[in-house]
Scaffold this active site. Sequence first.
Site, mmCIF file in Angstrom:
data_model
loop_
_atom_site.group_PDB
_atom_site.id
_atom_site.type_symbol
_atom_site.label_atom_id
_atom_site.label_comp_id
_atom_site.label_asym_id
_atom_site.label_seq_id
_atom_site.Cartn_x
_atom_site.Cartn_y
_atom_site.Cartn_z
ATOM 1 N N ARG A 197 0.849 -1.191 0.000
ATOM 2 C CA ARG A 197 0.000 0.000 0.000
ATOM 3 C C ARG A 197 0.882 1.238 0.000
ATOM 4 O O ARG A 197 1.956 1.285 0.607
ATOM 5 C CB ARG A 197 -0.932 0.019 1.220
ATOM 6 C CG ARG A 197 -2.139 -0.903 1.069
ATOM 7 C CD ARG A 197 -3.073 -0.465 -0.052
ATOM 8 N NE ARG A 197 -4.249 -1.309 -0.205
ATOM 9 C CZ ARG A 197 -4.335 -2.352 -1.010
ATOM 10 N NH1 ARG A 197 -3.281 -2.701 -1.742
ATOM 11 N NH2 ARG A 197 -5.448 -3.055 -1.100
ATOM 12 N N GLU A 240 -4.448 8.017 -4.474
ATOM 13 C CA GLU A 240 -4.764 7.413 -5.765
ATOM 14 C C GLU A 240 -6.096 7.935 -6.281
ATOM 15 O O GLU A 240 -7.038 8.060 -5.498
ATOM 16 C CB GLU A 240 -4.806 5.882 -5.637
ATOM 17 C CG GLU A 240 -3.453 5.284 -5.250
ATOM 18 C CD GLU A 240 -3.483 3.757 -5.135
ATOM 19 O OE1 GLU A 240 -4.555 3.162 -5.354
ATOM 20 O OE2 GLU A 240 -2.441 3.173 -4.823
ATOM 21 N N HIS A 250 -1.985 0.866 -9.909
ATOM 22 C CA HIS A 250 -2.586 -0.077 -8.969
ATOM 23 C C HIS A 250 -3.302 -1.211 -9.715
ATOM 24 O O HIS A 250 -4.450 -1.545 -9.432
ATOM 25 C CB HIS A 250 -3.557 0.641 -8.029
ATOM 26 C CG HIS A 250 -3.771 -0.104 -6.739
ATOM 27 N ND1 HIS A 250 -4.096 0.519 -5.566
ATOM 28 C CD2 HIS A 250 -3.713 -1.430 -6.443
ATOM 29 C CE1 HIS A 250 -4.234 -0.373 -4.593
ATOM 30 N NE2 HIS A 250 -4.000 -1.572 -5.109
#
Length: 354
Positions: A267, A296, A315
Amino acid sequence: MMNTMTTETTVAIAVPLESEFVEHIRAVDPSVTVLYQPELLPPERFPADHTGDPDFQRSPEQDERYWAMLNKAQVLYGFPNESPAGLARIARENPHLQWIQAMAAGAGGTVKVSGLDTDTLQKFKVTTSAGVHALPLAEFAALGILNGFKRSGELAKDQAAKVWPELRTPTRLVNGSSLVVTGLGEIGLETARIARALGMRVSGTKRTIEAIDGIVEVAGNDGLPGLLASADAVVNTLPGTPYTEKLFNRAIFAAMKPGTVFVNVGRGTVVDEAALLEALDNGQISYACLDVFAVEPLPQDSLLWNHPQVMVSPHTSALSVAENRLISERFCSNLRTFLDGGELTHLVDPVYFY
């Protein structure tokens, strides 16, 4: 966890899923009733698109049917509307709810953002898809290591400029090098397996310090600086929790030897991005392969976008065409356990959201 429904268990499919995998769920046991209305679910734009087409909208009548379907179930496959708000609503409205299977490996973040209090979260279980994504994430981590050792970014830059350098630069050997994996869970161990196949020596961190076959040294986070001193590459697989926030700070980057390759598939909040940029600029980090970020989507003004020694991935490293099959298989296994009164695996902690 005991299943209190002795005659029938109702499962509702809350997110897009191919009908063949729905049938696999139905086949787990004759006592299972599966509620599946694909017309109420947004169409997938790509395999394992759990949120579906963002332009999809239910009519008021369809939305009423969707929530009525979910409120009949003791078990949900996916968060409603794949959102924290959907989770909060079903927790308020469905008194029968016993278990939700989340699509994400890091579903604890969604549970936390839902704002549900601990007492409410104690009323039902949430399981994650942790482990389902281990292989694609580990393969991506290997890609990042190889990119850094083999200078793929510089090669791409020279190719784009049609440059054939007079002085050819040697690349580094992965074989015989040292890797540190922060977080020796399922993803970390799969990363270690692939790294060892490439000839790397692997050490890493774990909350419970114990010997692991094939791992040279296991330490807690307090022992991380000692491991980093001899590492040629570092892969982070840790989730975002209060205990991991900005674990990779200036002091940790300074503990690395110059030229370390850094990969993050955990993360983004685990990394202090300002400290990472400093480490890239001063040579502590020679290359960073990043699939996750503190914010994000990555903000347009982030210096990471255009840094010559950084690869930005949106991601997506956990995604694979096999994901829906793998998650549904995991769910079917856990559903069998649920029906038999056993303990579900990969539970979200309702206090620490891990």
